[in-house]
Design a protein around this motif. Structure first.
Motif, PDB file in Angstrom:
ATOM      1  N   ALA A 173     -15.748 -19.971  -6.820  1.00 34.41           N
ATOM      2  CA  ALA A 173     -15.353 -20.373  -5.467  1.00 34.41           C
ATOM      3  C   ALA A 173     -14.101 -19.631  -5.004  1.00 34.41           C
ATOM      4  N   GLU A 174     -13.112 -19.508  -5.894  1.00 30.96           N
ATOM      5  CA  GLU A 174     -11.871 -18.815  -5.532  1.00 30.96           C
ATOM      6  C   GLU A 174     -12.139 -17.324  -5.273  1.00 30.96           C
ATOM      7  N   ILE A 175     -13.040 -16.721  -6.056  1.00 31.82           N
ATOM      8  CA  ILE A 175     -13.395 -15.315  -5.839  1.00 31.82           C
ATOM      9  C   ILE A 175     -14.047 -15.154  -4.468  1.00 31.82           C
ATOM     10  N   LEU A 176     -14.979 -16.035  -4.158  1.00 32.33           N
ATOM     11  CA  LEU A 176     -15.710 -15.927  -2.886  1.00 32.33           C
ATOM     12  C   LEU A 176     -14.808 -16.192  -1.688  1.00 32.33           C
ATOM     13  N   MET A 177     -13.730 -16.976  -1.897  1.00 32.01           N
ATOM     14  CA  MET A 177     -12.753 -17.201  -0.810  1.00 32.01           C
ATOM     15  C   MET A 177     -11.661 -16.136  -0.808  1.00 32.01           C
ATOM     16  N   GLN A 178     -11.722 -15.213  -1.804  1.00 32.09           N
ATOM     17  CA  GLN A 178     -10.759 -14.117  -1.941  1.00 32.09           C
ATOM     18  C   GLN A 178      -9.328 -14.619  -2.146  1.00 32.09           C
ATOM     19  N   TRP A 180      -7.072 -14.373  -4.563  1.00 30.15           N
ATOM     20  CA  TRP A 180      -6.973 -13.596  -5.797  1.00 30.15           C
ATOM     21  C   TRP A 180      -5.918 -14.125  -6.759  1.00 30.15           C
ATOM     22  N   ASP A 181      -4.792 -14.618  -6.257  1.00 29.84           N
ATOM     23  CA  ASP A 181      -3.753 -15.138  -7.162  1.00 29.84           C
ATOM     24  C   ASP A 181      -4.251 -16.359  -7.936  1.00 29.84           C
ATOM     25  N   ILE A 182      -4.919 -17.275  -7.213  1.00 25.28           N
ATOM     26  CA  ILE A 182      -5.465 -18.470  -7.873  1.00 25.28           C
ATOM     27  C   ILE A 182      -6.588 -18.071  -8.819  1.00 25.28           C
ATOM     28  N   ALA A 183      -7.400 -17.089  -8.394  1.00 28.44           N
ATOM     29  CA  ALA A 183      -8.511 -16.632  -9.237  1.00 28.44           C
ATOM     30  C   ALA A 183      -8.008 -16.066 -10.563  1.00 28.44           C
ATOM     31  N   VAL A 184      -6.880 -15.351 -10.534  1.00 26.57           N
ATOM     32  CA  VAL A 184      -6.298 -14.818 -11.773  1.00 26.57           C
ATOM     33  C   VAL A 184      -5.911 -15.966 -12.711  1.00 26.57           C
ATOM     34  N   MET A 221     -15.843 -10.751 -18.027  1.00 24.14           N
ATOM     35  CA  MET A 221     -15.439  -9.402 -17.620  1.00 24.14           C
ATOM     36  C   MET A 221     -16.148  -8.974 -16.341  1.00 24.14           C
ATOM     37  N   HIS A 222     -17.412  -9.334 -16.206  1.00 24.87           N
ATOM     38  CA  HIS A 222     -18.133  -8.975 -14.982  1.00 24.87           C
ATOM     39  C   HIS A 222     -17.563  -9.715 -13.770  1.00 24.87           C
ATOM     40  N   TRP A 223     -17.280 -10.989 -13.937  1.00 24.64           N
ATOM     41  CA  TRP A 223     -16.703 -11.759 -12.826  1.00 24.64           C
ATOM     42  C   TRP A 223     -15.311 -11.236 -12.473  1.00 24.64           C
ATOM     43  N   SER A 224     -14.590 -10.781 -13.495  1.00 29.26           N
ATOM     44  CA  SER A 224     -13.211 -10.338 -13.271  1.00 29.26           C
ATOM     45  C   SER A 224     -13.123  -9.073 -12.422  1.00 29.26           C
ATOM     46  N   LEU A 225     -14.215  -8.312 -12.314  1.00 30.21           N
ATOM     47  CA  LEU A 225     -14.185  -7.075 -11.526  1.00 30.21           C
ATOM     48  C   LEU A 225     -13.799  -7.357 -10.077  1.00 30.21           C
ATOM     49  N   PHE A 226     -14.271  -8.484  -9.536  1.00 31.01           N
ATOM     50  CA  PHE A 226     -13.920  -8.855  -8.168  1.00 31.01           C
ATOM     51  C   PHE A 226     -12.401  -9.002  -8.030  1.00 31.01           C
ATOM     52  N   ILE A 227     -11.793  -9.584  -9.057  1.00 30.71           N
ATOM     53  CA  ILE A 227     -10.360  -9.882  -9.005  1.00 30.71           C
ATOM     54  C   ILE A 227      -9.532  -8.624  -9.228  1.00 30.71           C
ATOM     55  N   PHE A 228      -9.856  -7.890 -10.286  1.00 32.35           N
ATOM     56  CA  PHE A 228      -9.004  -6.777 -10.698  1.00 32.35           C
ATOM     57  C   PHE A 228      -8.962  -5.629  -9.684  1.00 32.35           C
ATOM     58  N   PHE A 229     -10.027  -5.456  -8.916  1.00 29.57           N
ATOM     59  CA  PHE A 229     -10.008  -4.376  -7.935  1.00 29.57           C
ATOM     60  C   PHE A 229      -9.630  -4.865  -6.539  1.00 29.57           C
ATOM     61  N   ASN A 230      -9.057  -6.084  -6.494  1.00 30.78           N
ATOM     62  CA  ASN A 230      -8.507  -6.605  -5.241  1.00 30.78           C
ATOM     63  C   ASN A 230      -7.086  -7.124  -5.397  1.00 30.78           C
ATOM     64  N   GLU A 232      -3.174  -7.153  -6.544  1.00 34.79           N
ATOM     65  CA  GLU A 232      -2.182  -6.072  -6.532  1.00 34.79           C
ATOM     66  C   GLU A 232      -1.866  -5.538  -7.933  1.00 34.79           C
ATOM     67  N   ASN A 233      -1.967  -6.386  -8.955  1.00 35.17           N
ATOM     68  CA  ASN A 233      -1.700  -5.933 -10.329  1.00 35.17           C
ATOM     69  C   ASN A 233      -2.981  -5.761 -11.146  1.00 35.17           C
ATOM     70  N   GLY A 234      -4.106  -5.750 -10.447  1.00 31.07           N
ATOM     71  CA  GLY A 234      -5.395  -5.767 -11.134  1.00 31.07           C
ATOM     72  C   GLY A 234      -5.656  -4.578 -12.026  1.00 31.07           C
ATOM     73  N   ARG A 235      -5.184  -3.402 -11.637  1.00 32.00           N
ATOM     74  CA  ARG A 235      -5.506  -2.204 -12.420  1.00 32.00           C
ATOM     75  C   ARG A 235      -4.773  -2.180 -13.755  1.00 32.00           C
ATOM     76  N   THR A 236      -3.666  -2.898 -13.819  1.00 35.56           N
ATOM     77  CA  THR A 236      -2.985  -3.062 -15.109  1.00 35.56           C
ATOM     78  C   THR A 236      -3.662  -4.166 -15.911  1.00 35.56           C
ATOM     79  N   GLN A 237      -4.037  -5.246 -15.221  1.00 31.43           N
ATOM     80  CA  GLN A 237      -4.626  -6.400 -15.905  1.00 31.43           C
ATOM     81  C   GLN A 237      -5.994  -6.090 -16.501  1.00 31.43           C
ATOM     82  N   ILE A 238      -6.764  -5.226 -15.833  1.00 31.95           N
ATOM     83  CA  ILE A 238      -8.096  -4.903 -16.367  1.00 31.95           C
ATOM     84  C   ILE A 238      -7.962  -4.133 -17.677  1.00 31.95           C
ATOM     85  N   ILE A 239      -6.934  -3.285 -17.788  1.00 28.81           N
ATOM     86  CA  ILE A 239      -6.698  -2.574 -19.048  1.00 28.81           C
ATOM     87  C   ILE A 239      -6.268  -3.565 -20.123  1.00 28.81           C
ATOM     88  N   ASP A 240      -5.396  -4.502 -19.750  1.00 28.47           N
ATOM     89  CA  ASP A 240      -4.930  -5.510 -20.718  1.00 28.47           C
ATOM     90  C   ASP A 240      -6.085  -6.336 -21.279  1.00 28.47           C
TER      91      ASP A 240
END
Length: 445
Positions: A173-178, A180-184, A221-230, A232-240
């Protein structure tokens, strides 16, 4: 670029509601015939309660104002069921909407259940009704209401499996509402539960716990793609996340296509990670099970030292990014639309080629360099000047001969020692953890 579209691989590992944004993107990019996308949407919607949306798409697909009778009957069923669930959950919803009453709740769930039963005559049936009501709201497309009710349900639920199921729903639900902070935050909660030793997945209880964990990590990991590429710190978090041993093993065994996104994150991440060299080895190991222009670009530069091949792959990478639902996000700027990640990718990819090329050449012809970087002569010269000015490169340009002269770069012994030992503590910690887990497993037997 349909060849490199990963939607058919990714969609089965998403909640069906999360597939809709992917279909919207593909429709906008016109990668598939419009009719095919609309039929896919209707097929997805038939398994949800979003009947009005399904009716609208049916009208668009068949160019008619009429809708099938089964859709009309289905809509009546959904409305009736929603009303029944609303009535069943009403006592608990009324309590949760009363600020004074909510203040009586404590961190102790057992106390809360007893208090609700004694003072407000709210028992397990009403709590279960709240879960069913929240789930139904989600299926109807009311993600905001579903997220609120699922959050409140988890505060009262004592069943760990049902609570985990509610957390997955809350994340979707949080992903679909965009949000992103809560989704993380929800993503991290899920990860902590999945990685715990007592984990038992509500998705499939017929398998052993280790297999459950691998399966759930792949979903996460598949669900997280929505979050990490939206985010602001997603590109670091996806590597982590993706580069952790357990998650990287899951990728290599069951979802090698996720290497595209980890590779992209490494390329656009301005702080080059120590794990990058190890990741190149993974790319090399998995080239027979998965490859695309992005992974092939890294192999061309760092494995084969094929700079002509890397240049060709750069052009293909641009197309892959533009047509990928997660990488190709467009940003409107006035009358123009740009794809920020594409621009960052190409800039850093040129830098990767240049850095590697410079390691094996001390004097470089500017014309050859321009060709390797897929730029014209003037653009390459300007790019070089900016690179030197930005202190990213120890070199000088000889305008008369049209060459770039690299300054000798003798490695510092102390820096080499630090590089070789900085991961030692982490590896030691992992080894000790594995030994302890093995010892505990033996003791439990």
């Amino acid at each position: 670029m349909v060849t490199y579209d990963l939607t058919p691989r990714i969609a089965p590992l998403l909640d069906r509601h999360l597939v809709f944004p992917l279909l919207e993107f593909l429709q906008e990019r016109q990668l598939y015939p419009d009719e095919q996308i609309l039929k896919s949407k209707i097929e997805l919607l038939n398994k949800t309660n979003m009947v009005d949306y399904a009716m609208d798409i049916h009208k668009s697909l068949y160019h008619t104002e009429d809708v099938p009778q089964d859709m009309i009957d289905r809509r009546a069923e959904v409305v009736a069921r929603l009303k029944a669930l609303e009535e069943a959950a009403a006592p608990l919803v009324a309590f949760l909407q009363n600020p004074n009453a909510v203040q009586e709740l404590r961190a102790d769930k057992n106390y809360n259940l007893q208090m609700l039963n004694e003072r407000y005559q709210i028992g397990p049936d009403q709590i279960e009704a709240l879960y069913q009501y929240a789930k139904f709201q989600f299926e109807c497309g009311n993600y905001s209401g579903a997220a609120d009710y699922l959050f409140q349900y988890r505060g009262l639920c004592t069943n760990s499996e049902r609570s985990l199921s509610a957390l997955w729903g809350k994340l979707a639900a949080e992903i679909l509402m965009q949000n992103w902070d809560i989704a993380v935050e929800e993503l991290n909660r899920l990860k902590e539960i999945i990685d715990s030793k007592s984990f038992s997945s509500p998705l499939n209880q017929s398998f052993s716990s280790p297999l459950n964990q691998v399966q759930s990590r792949i979903w996460l990991m598949h669900w997280s793609l929505f979050i990490f590429f939206n985010h602001e710190n997603g590109r670091t978090q996806i590597i982590d996340l993706f580069n952790q041993d357990k998650y990287l093993n899951a990728i290599q065994t069951s979802a090698p296509h996720l290497l595209r996104y980890l590779a992209t994150a490494f390329i656009v991440n301005k702080r080059r990670r120590p794990q990058f060299k190890d990741f190149i080895k993974v790319i090399q190991q998995e080239e027979y099970s998965y490859n695309d222009p992005i992974t092939e670009f890294l192999a061309s530069v760092y494995v084969n030292y094929d700079f002509d091949g890397a240049q060709k792959k750069m052009r293909e990478c641009e197309e892959v990014i533009l047509n990928d639902p997660f990488l190709g996000k467009r940003v409107e700027e006035g009358n123009f639309s740009t794809v920020p990640l594409r621009d960052e990718f190409l800039e850093n990819a040129r830098l990767f080629i240049f850095e590697t090329y410079c390691r094996i050449h001390q004097r470089i012809d500017m014309g050859v360099l321009a060709e390797k970087l897929n730029l014209n002569y003037e653009e390459a010269e300007r790019w070089m000047v900016n690179l030197i000015r930005g202190s990213k490169l120890d070199a000088k340009i000889d305008s008369k001969s049209g060459t770039v002269i690299m300054e000798p770069n003798n490695p510092n012994v102390y820096e080499q020692l630090i590089d070789h030992t900085k991961l030692l503590s982490g590896r030691t910690y992992k080894l000790v953890s594995q030994l302890l887990e093995h010892a505990q497993g033996q003791a439990a037997r």
